[in-house]
Design a protein around this motif. Structure first.
Motif, mmCIF file in Angstrom:
data_model
loop_
_atom_site.group_PDB
_atom_site.id
_atom_site.type_symbol
_atom_site.label_atom_id
_atom_site.label_comp_id
_atom_site.label_asym_id
_atom_site.label_seq_id
_atom_site.Cartn_x
_atom_site.Cartn_y
_atom_site.Cartn_z
ATOM 1 N N ASP A 55 0.904 -1.273 0.300
ATOM 2 C CA ASP A 55 0.130 -0.013 0.014
ATOM 3 C C ASP A 55 0.820 1.183 0.041
ATOM 4 O OD1 ASP A 55 1.116 -0.102 2.648
ATOM 5 O OD2 ASP A 55 -1.070 0.026 3.629
ATOM 6 N N ALA A 56 0.267 2.356 -0.415
ATOM 7 C CA ALA A 56 1.134 3.599 -0.476
ATOM 8 C C ALA A 56 -0.089 4.599 -0.276
ATOM 9 C CB ALA A 56 1.626 3.772 -2.006
ATOM 10 N N TYR A 57 0.560 5.564 0.622
ATOM 11 C CA TYR A 57 -0.173 6.877 0.781
ATOM 12 C C TYR A 57 0.763 8.017 0.524
ATOM 13 C CZ TYR A 57 -2.952 10.347 3.682
ATOM 14 O OH TYR A 57 -3.744 11.310 3.928
ATOM 15 N N LEU A 58 0.155 9.023 0.049
ATOM 16 C CA LEU A 58 0.936 10.246 -0.520
ATOM 17 C C LEU A 58 -0.038 11.508 -0.357
ATOM 18 C CD1 LEU A 58 3.691 11.051 -1.589
ATOM 19 C CD2 LEU A 58 2.649 11.278 -3.730
ATOM 20 N N GLU A 59 0.254 12.498 0.215
ATOM 21 C CA GLU A 59 -0.061 13.702 0.427
ATOM 22 C C GLU A 59 0.564 14.593 -0.632
ATOM 23 O OE1 GLU A 59 -1.450 15.281 4.056
ATOM 24 O OE2 GLU A 59 -2.695 13.748 4.380
ATOM 25 N N THR A 60 -0.381 15.568 -1.292
ATOM 26 C CA THR A 60 0.213 16.378 -2.209
ATOM 27 C C THR A 60 -0.425 17.772 -1.606
ATOM 28 O OG1 THR A 60 -1.358 16.192 -3.713
ATOM 29 C CG2 THR A 60 0.743 15.070 -4.105
ATOM 30 N N GLU A 61 0.137 18.822 -2.133
ATOM 31 C CA GLU A 61 -0.222 20.339 -1.733
ATOM 32 C C GLU A 61 -1.501 20.722 -2.942
ATOM 33 O OE1 GLU A 61 0.460 21.439 1.457
ATOM 34 O OE2 GLU A 61 -0.829 23.369 1.056
ATOM 35 N N GLN B 16 -3.957 19.921 1.636
ATOM 36 C CA GLN B 16 -3.385 18.532 1.393
ATOM 37 C C GLN B 16 -4.195 17.402 1.009
ATOM 38 O OE1 GLN B 16 -1.468 17.894 5.027
ATOM 39 N NE2 GLN B 16 -0.338 19.982 5.085
ATOM 40 N N MET B 17 -4.078 16.986 -0.300
ATOM 41 C CA MET B 17 -4.839 16.153 -0.804
ATOM 42 C C MET B 17 -4.214 14.789 -0.786
ATOM 43 S SD MET B 17 -7.749 15.579 -2.520
ATOM 44 C CE MET B 17 -8.417 13.925 -2.796
ATOM 45 N N GLY B 18 -4.498 13.613 0.116
ATOM 46 C CA GLY B 18 -4.057 12.349 0.142
ATOM 47 C C GLY B 18 -4.846 11.389 -0.591
ATOM 48 N N PHE B 19 -3.896 10.498 -0.938
ATOM 49 C CA PHE B 19 -4.673 9.341 -1.869
ATOM 50 C C PHE B 19 -3.893 8.299 -1.290
ATOM 51 C CE2 PHE B 19 -5.630 12.402 -5.237
ATOM 52 C CZ PHE B 19 -6.929 12.162 -5.528
ATOM 53 N N TYR B 20 -4.687 7.203 -1.149
ATOM 54 C CA TYR B 20 -4.082 5.715 -0.546
ATOM 55 C C TYR B 20 -4.650 4.900 -1.561
ATOM 56 C CZ TYR B 20 -3.582 2.022 3.035
ATOM 57 O OH TYR B 20 -3.430 1.118 3.760
ATOM 58 N N ILE B 21 -3.640 3.877 -1.613
ATOM 59 C CA ILE B 21 -3.999 2.854 -2.753
ATOM 60 C C ILE B 21 -3.349 1.637 -2.275
ATOM 61 C CG2 ILE B 21 -1.739 3.535 -4.035
ATOM 62 C CD1 ILE B 21 -3.328 2.194 -6.459
ATOM 63 N N TRP C 16 -6.856 -2.898 -4.752
ATOM 64 C CA TRP C 16 -7.763 -3.618 -4.016
ATOM 65 C C TRP C 16 -8.721 -2.572 -3.295
ATOM 66 C CZ3 TRP C 16 -9.503 -8.129 -3.240
ATOM 67 C CH2 TRP C 16 -10.364 -8.573 -1.915
ATOM 68 N N ARG C 17 -7.831 -1.334 -2.752
ATOM 69 C CA ARG C 17 -8.815 -0.361 -2.162
ATOM 70 C C ARG C 17 -8.055 0.983 -2.688
ATOM 71 N NH1 ARG C 17 -11.521 2.992 0.499
ATOM 72 N NH2 ARG C 17 -11.945 3.181 2.626
ATOM 73 N N VAL C 18 -9.147 2.158 -2.828
ATOM 74 C CA VAL C 18 -8.692 3.365 -3.070
ATOM 75 C C VAL C 18 -9.285 4.244 -2.216
ATOM 76 C CG1 VAL C 18 -9.055 5.027 -4.752
ATOM 77 C CG2 VAL C 18 -8.438 2.781 -5.564
ATOM 78 N N ARG C 19 -8.411 5.130 -1.557
ATOM 79 C CA ARG C 19 -9.027 6.159 -0.650
ATOM 80 C C ARG C 19 -8.397 7.632 -1.061
ATOM 81 N NH1 ARG C 19 -11.857 8.407 3.254
ATOM 82 N NH2 ARG C 19 -10.862 9.172 4.926
ATOM 83 N N ALA C 20 -9.443 8.565 -0.995
ATOM 84 C CA ALA C 20 -9.034 9.900 -1.153
ATOM 85 C C ALA C 20 -9.381 10.553 0.108
ATOM 86 C CB ALA C 20 -9.730 10.578 -2.408
ATOM 87 N N ARG C 21 -8.520 11.335 0.635
ATOM 88 C CA ARG C 21 -8.593 11.950 1.900
ATOM 89 C C ARG C 21 -8.373 13.350 1.429
ATOM 90 N NH1 ARG C 21 -6.429 16.440 4.424
ATOM 91 N NH2 ARG C 21 -6.209 16.160 6.425
ATOM 92 N N SER C 22 -9.616 14.168 1.457
ATOM 93 C CA SER C 22 -9.692 15.500 1.039
ATOM 94 C C SER C 22 -9.302 16.635 1.892
ATOM 95 C CB SER C 22 -10.915 15.758 0.052
ATOM 96 O OG SER C 22 -11.874 15.738 1.075
ATOM 97 N N CYS D 125 -5.216 10.918 7.893
ATOM 98 C CA CYS D 125 -6.266 9.985 7.528
ATOM 99 C C CYS D 125 -6.586 8.826 8.191
ATOM 100 C CB CYS D 125 -5.917 9.539 6.033
ATOM 101 S SG CYS D 125 -6.892 8.525 5.058
ATOM 102 N N VAL D 126 -7.639 8.482 8.417
ATOM 103 C CA VAL D 126 -8.228 7.291 8.838
ATOM 104 C C VAL D 126 -9.085 6.293 7.853
ATOM 105 C CG1 VAL D 126 -9.601 6.118 10.759
ATOM 106 C CG2 VAL D 126 -8.405 8.356 11.185
#
Lengths: 402, 176, 414
Positions: free
Chosen positions: A334-340, A345-350, A359-365, B57-58
């Protein structure tokens, strides 16, 4: 009950028994920036409690992402923060590249800086114009949109779309810039630079604007961090944090060699290498005025970055790196990255499992967390301050509801 | 946060709380026992070095292979995985915590797995945990206001579960 | 006109009714036609301020028929009323607003003696009747059964008490200078060169003119004082629930009152129908020159006043499209904490100026000295300047029956 009322000194003072009223602000309200619904509990003009209700724009983007390959999901990222679709594309592309341990070429890197910073300008222009609208002045909105149109024209030339670009993609960008684009971009910047003064005259330094924003909705430093605020909202509270400088090396590497100063007030001063207006005496760090001002500074900062990127991009001899295949196998992990992104900060998790479909996609806005402070900021303010506060957070419902 | 020293300091402060770890991964992570997550987080925020004063994030990942052919091949048991991304504004460092939960509490479908809420540690978690509850079906004990946030309050099911099936109708509106 | 009809042999009451009807129809046309023109102008001006074109197609060039098209659209629109609304009041409210705005025009002179009804309390009448417009707004907000409308109404109520006080004070200053409340006389006193306008009478009147402008903008609910409708906060405020023709009545009332307060400003401060240069006088025209000359003079005066009032309306449009909106507490602060004391001080200042420098700083320059004195100081009774009335007043205050004063003192705490 009657005893209670008589004991309450406030009630005796007014002599008339007052009652609280519940008012629905939105989801069809002119100044909630989309389909946000705020339930206000008001006592006359004073708001005692605000409760945001979100979800009206929920499109199950994350679930859709579990059924598409990362490159196929790029158009869905456009629809998160649709005012800064390039930055959304970039955030997702970088996250996938992080998982795949893929690095793009120099030319693609500079192109990404160029495009995403240009999109930051256009996003802040909308934020600024719409904020004027929230405060009841219409003209700055159109002045902002006039300039934004020109940026959209440039984007249209580059990728054919004006709002949902899907331009930056995993492994590079979908196409190279057309010939003459850089000159037109530079011409736009030259033309745009003096116009910023107009915005400052109409809004930042306008006496009524200052009255409406200074000291309103003060977000303390500790609260901003506690609520996970980011972007201009965080920096407006005096926290010196910008993912372009402080983020992960994969992202900060993109800005290697670029000179920029984070727009934040340090020791009571903003970085002053241009002719900015001074901070009005009524303004408190963390109030609506500072959040707005940080955005205005970032417009200038982004212009500077675009100029630098144009030079570097033009100096790159090699061709643009090819995007990855549409269905490229993702490694397990898995990888999580936040960009500006412009809003924060927009974070994506894959999560990859060895197939081309994550398997899983997540957008942390960023707007999601930024909006969650509304009830704290709006406590005890006037009804007219609610649009002023919500507007200063510069939210986009697309990325909140996803 | 990279480096094994950090892991040891957590272990020293909370014996038995660290269940596993993967420090070589892209984002090194530490697995925490479900019951201990809130206290570990509180410690990380107030005493840890560096202090992780911000929660990015959670999220929850549902590990369930619905295809029986593929399910026979996978190496893991079906479970839910909570992922916490922590951030230190002072040290500009990240830390990933993971917690493994059963998909259903006591393996009874419909009984949500429980985990202590970290909303008291970082206010960010308030809305994020509501979202996880809404979409992935995890119950957070001690959460101040655990309601659905994105879906309507009377929605049935947890859409981000792998075995979720979209209802055919919602209040007379055709969904499929 | 009535006299003319009586001359034709009509009975008096018929003649007066016909005359009144003609005046009313003319004024109605001024408002309705004015609203059409101003709405179009507002669209075009707003567009130009904002770097757009505005309407371009309707009616050929410049979209000059746009307001008419809008009007037809509004007529054709469904007339909705919320279920919980108070039907009678809801229907009544737009007419209250419109009638108030319309009635106030009766006393407004458009040129010398070109006035619906010359009233010796003209100023008072206009301000008082214009104040009634607010009732329509409050009624609309109250009867709409909508929370946003109610907020709008409450704001309007709070706003009206704040601006009416300084507005009244501003209006009193020209009344004091002219010594009459008759708008026609006030206008006529400012005849001559531009320097005889009350705006340039003394520094105090110059300042109070701007206070008047502020309060006048507040009184017609225009940005930055458009709190009652405040579209970004209250959706549309008091007219949230209105549609079609009823809604357009509010608009006509708004544009009518804009024109009215601008016209009032022109009469009170900007020389009324007198142009900056006394063309008629220079040409040797006067009422004695003959019927046709007087006719021409009045026509020119009409154009003058219309021009000034239109400029006032354009000024309001300009600030509307430039400034953000104030908050309700800031409006109240502006009006009560700043405008009222300023108006009071300027009122006192203008009064003393009038007492000690009646001819201006340079007597005989521009304004014929003494012309202004006539109504004020040399009125019936011929008050000999300042001293004695002040003494009189003070004696009644300090003297008087001690028992009565004691009684007053005991009563006063209540």
């Amino acid at each position: 009950m009657p005893d209670l009322i008589e004991d309450d000194p406030r009630i005796i003072e007014f002599d008339v028994r007052t009652d609280e009223m519940l008012v629905n602000m939105g989801p069809q309200h002119p100044s909630t920036h989309g389909v946000l619904r705020l339930v206000l509990r008001t006592d006359g003009e004073i708001v005692s409690e605000t409760e945001p209700h979100i979800g009206y724009l929920h499109r199950c983007a994350e679930k859709i992402g579990e059924n598409l390959s990362p490159r196929q999901w790029i158009p869905y990222t456009d629809r998160l923060d649709y005012l800064a679709a390039m930055n959304m594309n970039l955030g997702w592309a970088l996250t996938v590249e992080k998982l795949m341990r893929h690095e793009v070429g120099e030319k693609a890197r500079h192109l990404r800086v160029l495009i995403s910073e240009l999109n930051r300008i256009s996003s802040h222009l909308v934020g600024m114009g719409a904020y004027g609208l929230d405060l009841g002045t219409f003209s700055p909105f159109l002045y902002a949109f006039r300039e934004r149109e020109k940026i959209l024209d440039l984007f249209e030339e580059a990728c054919g779309a004006r709002l949902t670009y899907s331009y930056i993609t995993v492994g590079g960008a979908t196409a190279d810039l057309p010939p003459g684009w850089l000159q037109r971009c530079e011409a736009f910047l030259d033309q745009f630079e003096p116009i910023i003064k107009e915005y400052h005259a109409l809004l930042t330094t306008n006496a009524i604007f200052v009255k409406r924003t200074a000291g309103i909705g003060v977000l303390s430093r500790a609260m901003a961090i506690d609520y996970g605020c980011s972007g201009p909202v965080l920096r407006g509270s005096g926290v010196d944090q910008d993912m372009r400088r402080d983020g992960e090396s994969l992202y900060t590497g993109m800005y290697d060699g670029y000179a920029f100063e984070v727009a934040v007030q340090k020791e009571g001063r903003y970085p002053r290498d241009h002719s900015y207006p001074t901070v009005p005496s009524e303004a408190v760090l963390g109030d609506c005025w500072h959040r707005f001002f940080v955005r205005m500074l970032e417009v200038v900062q982004s212009m500077d970055l675009v100029r630098q990127a144009i030079d570097r991009y033009a100096a790159c001899p090699e061709p643009l790196s090819e995007p990855l295949k549409l269905f490229e196998k993702l490694p397990v992990g898995d990888a999580y990255l936040e960009t500006e992104a412009p809003k924060g900060q927009m974070g994506f998790y894959i999560v990859g499992n060895g197939t081309p479909i994550p398997w899983r996609v997540r957008a942390r806005s960023s707007s999601f967390s930024n909006l969650s402070v509304t009830h704290e900021l709006c406590r005890g303010c006037l009804i007219a301050d609610v649009p002023a506060i919500v507007g200063s957070l510069d939210i986009v419902m697309g990325e909140i509801d996803r | 946060m990279k480096g094994p020293g950090f892991l040891e300091s957590i272990e020293a402060a909370f014996p038995g709380a660290v269940v596993g770890s993967q420090l070589e991964a892209l984002d090194p992570w530490i697995e925490i026992a479900p019951a201990r997550i809130a206290e570990v987080c509180q410690w990380l925020k107030s005493r840890g070095e560096p202090r992780f004063d911000s929660l990015q994030c959670v999220t929850a990942v549902d590990w369930l292979e619905t295809d029986p052919k593929k399910a026979a091949k996978v190496s893991w048991q079906p479970h839910l995985e909570m992922v916490y991304h922590l951030w230190s504004t002072s040290a500009r460092a990240t830390l990933v915590l993971k917690v493994k939960l059963p998909r259903w509490s006591g393996d009874v479908a419909g009984h949500l797995p429980e985990i202590p809420s970290v909303a008291g540690v970082w206010r960010t978690a308030d809305w994020h945990e509501r979202e996880v509850y809404d979409l992935s079906g995890v119950s957070f004990s001690g959460h101040p206001d655990l309601r659905r946030i994105l879906c309507p309050e009377d929605w049935v099911g947890y859409p981000l579960r792998k075995d979720y099936e979209m209802p055919t109708e919602y209040h007379g509106i055709r969904c499929r | 006109m009535a006299e003319f009809l009586i001359g034709l042999g009509l009975p008096g009451w018929v003649a007066w009714s016909i005359a009144a009807l003609v005046a009313a129809v003319l004024l109605l046309n001024v408002i309705a036609g004015g609203a059409l023109v101003f709405i179009w102008a507002e669209r075009k001006i707003a567009a130009r301020i904002q770097d757009r074109l505005g309407p371009t197609r309707t009616g050929g060039r410049f979209g000059w028929l746009q307001s008419l098209a809008d009007g037809i659209k509004l007529l054709a629109k469904e007339d909705l009323m919320p279920e919980g609304a108070d039907g009678l009041l809801f229907r009544l409210a737009p007419y209250v607003s419109f009638c108030a705005s319309f009635c106030a025009f009766i006393a407004l002179p458009f040129a010398f003696d070109v006035v619906g009804q010359r009233l010796n309390v003209g100023v008072f009448f206009v301000v008082a009747v214009l104040g009634l417009e607010v009732f329509g707004v409050i009624l609309a907000g109250y009867a709409s059964a909508s929370k946003w409308s109610l907020f709008g109404a409450m704001r309007e109520a709070a706003q009206v008490v704040s601006y009416e006080v300084p507005l009244g004070m501003c209006v009193v200053v020209p009344v004091m200078l002219a010594g009459t409340m008759d708008l026609v006389t006030i206008g006529e006193k400012q005849a001559g060169w531009m320097s005889s306008w009350y705006l340039f009478h003394d520094p105090f009147t110059f300042i109070i003119f701007w206070v008047y402008v502020t309060c006048a903008v507040a009184s017609v609910n225009r940005a930055p004082f458009d709190l009652a409708e405040a579209e970004s906060e209250l959706v549309a405020g008091f007219h949230t629930e209105y549609s079609g023709l009823r809604w357009s009545f509010f608009f006509m009332a708004e544009y009518g009152s804009m024109f009215l307060v601008s016209g009032l400003a022109a009469v009170l401060f900007l020389g009324g129908w007198n142009g900056p240069v006394p063309v008629a006088r220079l040409l040797g025209f006067s009422d004695g020159t003959g019927e046709s000359a007087a006719y021409v003079v009045r026509l020119v005066g009409l154009a003058n006043l219309m021009g000034k009032a239109t400029l006032g309306v354009l000024f309001m449009m300009w600030i509307r499209w430039t400034l953000p909106r104030l908050r309700i507490d800031q409006v109240m602060t502006t009006c009560l904490k700043y405008c009222t004391p300023i108006a009071a001080v300027m009122f006192a200042g203008a009064m003393f100026w009038q007492l000690f420098l009646p001819g201006g700083l340079f007597p005989g320059w521009g304004r014929p000295a003494g012309e202004i004195r006539e109504g004020w100081l040399e009125g019936p009774g011929g008050l000999p300047a300042a001293a004695s009335p002040a003494e009189d007043r003070s004696s009644t205050v300090t003297g008087g029956d001690p028992v009565e004063r004691a009684g007053l003192a005991t009563r006063s705490p209540r």
